[in-house]
Write an enzyme that holds these catalytic residues in place. Structure first.
Site, PDB file in Angstrom:
ATOM      1  CB  ALA A 177     -90.312 -13.531  10.792  1.00 24.31           C
ATOM      2  CG  PHE A 178     -90.030 -14.666   5.332  1.00 25.94           C
ATOM      3  CD1 PHE A 178     -88.850 -15.042   5.960  1.00 25.94           C
ATOM      4  CD2 PHE A 178     -90.487 -15.890   4.386  1.00 25.94           C
ATOM      5  CE1 PHE A 178     -88.224 -16.187   5.664  1.00 25.94           C
ATOM      6  CE2 PHE A 178     -89.706 -17.068   4.067  1.00 25.94           C
ATOM      7  CZ  PHE A 178     -88.841 -17.172   4.835  1.00 25.94           C
ATOM      8  CE  LYS A 179     -88.917 -19.514   8.541  1.00 31.83           C
ATOM      9  NZ  LYS A 179     -87.646 -18.644   8.549  1.00 31.83           N
ATOM     10  CG  ASP A 180     -96.321 -14.011  10.534  1.00 33.87           C
ATOM     11  OD1 ASP A 180     -96.523 -15.246  11.347  1.00 33.87           O
ATOM     12  OD2 ASP A 180     -95.850 -13.101  10.882  1.00 33.87           O
ATOM     13  CG  MET A 201     -97.366 -20.989   9.727  1.00 34.74           C
ATOM     14  SD  MET A 201     -96.461 -22.540   9.139  1.00 34.74           S
ATOM     15  CE  MET A 201     -94.714 -22.147   9.906  1.00 34.74           C
TER      16      MET A 201
END
Ligand SMILES: *Cc1c(COP(=O)(O)O)cnc(C)c1O
Length: 472
Positions: free
Chosen positions: A111-114, A117
């Site tokens: 997911a784009f959170k990576d 993060m």
């Protein structure tokens, strides 16, 4: 040098290093730059065609100038994005004559959170090492943030991570991404309760000052300034690939907490020519109602096929409100207090008009989401996840100027939400090879009751940052 001010005007002004570790400001506000550094047309042209890592370094450098990460930035960026399975990090894929998908799901947890993060973890380690400090990161998740945080922080010397998720209420893929990371500084905690219970426990831990200080509590949730900063980069990348600074681009952003689309707003503030931002929501439509009327009003959260957007308070919208209110921190503080107390507050007509000049919004319910997954597959052969489908629906509902390219942000890999995708197209999307053994890995999880004292005791007992003597 960029300094960071709170949206509520009553917290200390901070440097980048401090804002990185601070999360929420002490007055309850969110940190924003006192002024946005700009990339002029000449500078943008010079960045066209450069690798993502070079672009990230160029965009981020002015924001970290003066801090300990400044010199190390190229190395930190390179390490962060080495974990991505696509060398372009955020590749564009053309869907039709005027629409592109920006694939933000090539990181380790799909997911784009990576994207944010992975860099955040590098920055944390670097700043903490320079200070000789450790932190304890605690977060609540409904799925994607927790797995991205665990994957980024695992094995880091200077941080331990404790992620609370609602037992039995995350998808199998999401749970396994959190529970199969067998590394000493990672703690997945299944709480007997809902996501809201998890979030309340985290808030209560931050409000418990002795506990907070004893374990060196820190947060990596979406209000963290460095996450917003990391996300501005891919907007600039997409713009450059499609002709910026000589052509404007329209961005369609599947939204929940408003962090991702606010990062796009930041790229525009830096000088990227943007036609418009389209905010895409599922049935939890606080943002479309807000942009339609200027009134922000919370309702009960309903579960949908796109669970990462099942949110009724979009925390990062406060950063936009701050600008809409002429950066009047005291005024915004009063506005937010009333919003929290009454569940509703409204902008003035002039403020509403200013917001609508740049943002439009649309919603897609579950039936529409499934229809778009099926239609996209039938027409293009592409398999999209439910969050991305909400974006494609919004793009179709609000067609723009055909001379302006539209970029829809693909925020998750379809294999992260296989049930919804299978129901729509009759085929189960396969996990990428690099995580094909996810369902064979052993799970390690601690199940705890929805009880603050029990959770705090567990964190104290397992955090390396515990200050001796203060732990009792
Ligand atoms: C977190 C998330 C979103 C929402 O992003 P915000 O920054 O909260 O607006 C959308 N899609 C996916 C897949 C997510 O994980």
């Amino acid at each position: 040098m960029v300094r960071y001010v709170s949206t509520r005007g009553a917290a200390p002004v901070l440097s980048f290093d401090d804002v990185l570790l601070a999360g929420l400001a002490r007055d309850g506000g969110l940190y924003v730059p006192d002024a946005w550094p700009t990339l002029g047309a000449h500078r943008l042209r010079g960045l066209a065609g450069r690798p993502y890592e070079d672009l990230a370094t160029a965009v981020i450098a002015p924001f970290v100038a003066g801090g300990v990460a400044a010199d190390a930035l190229p190395r930190l960026v390179a390490t962060a994005y080495a974990s991505f399975a696509h060398r372009a990090v955020a590749p564009l894929v053309q869907v039709d004559a005027t629409t592109w998908l920006m694939e933000l799901f090539h990181g380790p947890t799909l997911a784009f959170k990576d994207v944010a993060m992975q860099l955040l973890a590098q920055l944390f380690d670097h700043v903490l090492a320079a200070r000789g400090e450790r932190v304890t990161i605690v977060g609540a998740t409904s799925g994607d943030t927790g797995s991205a945080a665990i994957e980024a922080i695992k094995g880091r010397e200077r941080a331990d991570v404790f992620i609370l998720y609602p037992h039995g209420r995350v998808s199998d893929v999401q749970r396994r991404q959190m529970t199969t990371v067998d590394v000493g500084n990672v703690h997945a905690i299944a709480i007997d309760g809902t996501f809201d219970d998890c979030q309340d426990l985290v808030k209560a831990m931050f409000a418990d000052a002795p506990f907070r200080d004893a374990v060196g509590l820190s947060a990596v949730n979406s209000i963290n300034w460095a996450r917003v900063l990391a996300q501005t980069v891919y907007y600039v990348a997409a713009g450059l690939a499609l002709g910026a600074p000589d052509r404007r681009v329209r961005f369609v952003v599947p939204s929940g907490n408003f962090g991702n689309v606010y990062a796009g707003y930041g790229a525009r503030a830096m000088g990227l020519p943007v036609d418009r931002f389209v905010v895409a929501s599922n049935a939890n439509d606080i943002l479309p109602r807000f942009f339609a009327t200027g009134a922000m009003e919370t309702r009960t959260v309903v579960p949908t096929l796109s669970p990462s957007m099942d949110i009724q308070i979009s925390s990062n919208a406060e950063r936009l409100l701050f600008d809409l209110m002429g950066r009047d921190g005291a005024g915004l503080a009063g506005w937010m207090t009333r919003f929290r107390a009454e569940g509703r507050n409204a902008l003035t007509p002039a403020q509403t008009e200013a917001a609508r000049a740049l943002f439009a919004a649309a919603r897609a319910d579950d039936a529409e989401t499934a229809r778009v997954i099926a239609k996209t597959h039938a027409e293009t052969g592409m398999v999209v996840d439910p969050h991305t489908a909400v974006g494609l629906s919004a793009a179709a509902q609000l067609p723009g100027d055909p001379a302006v390219p539209t970029v829809v942000l693909a925020t998750a890999h379809p294999a992260k939400f296989p049930d919804a995708v299978e129901r729509a197209i009759g085929r189960r999307p396969a996990l990428p090879d690099r995580m094909g053994d996810l369902f064979e890995r052993r799970e390690r999880v601690t199940r705890l009751p929805n009880d603050l004292a029990t959770v705090e005791a567990f964190v104290r007992g397992n955090a390396r940052a515990v200050v001796s003597g203060a732990a009792a």
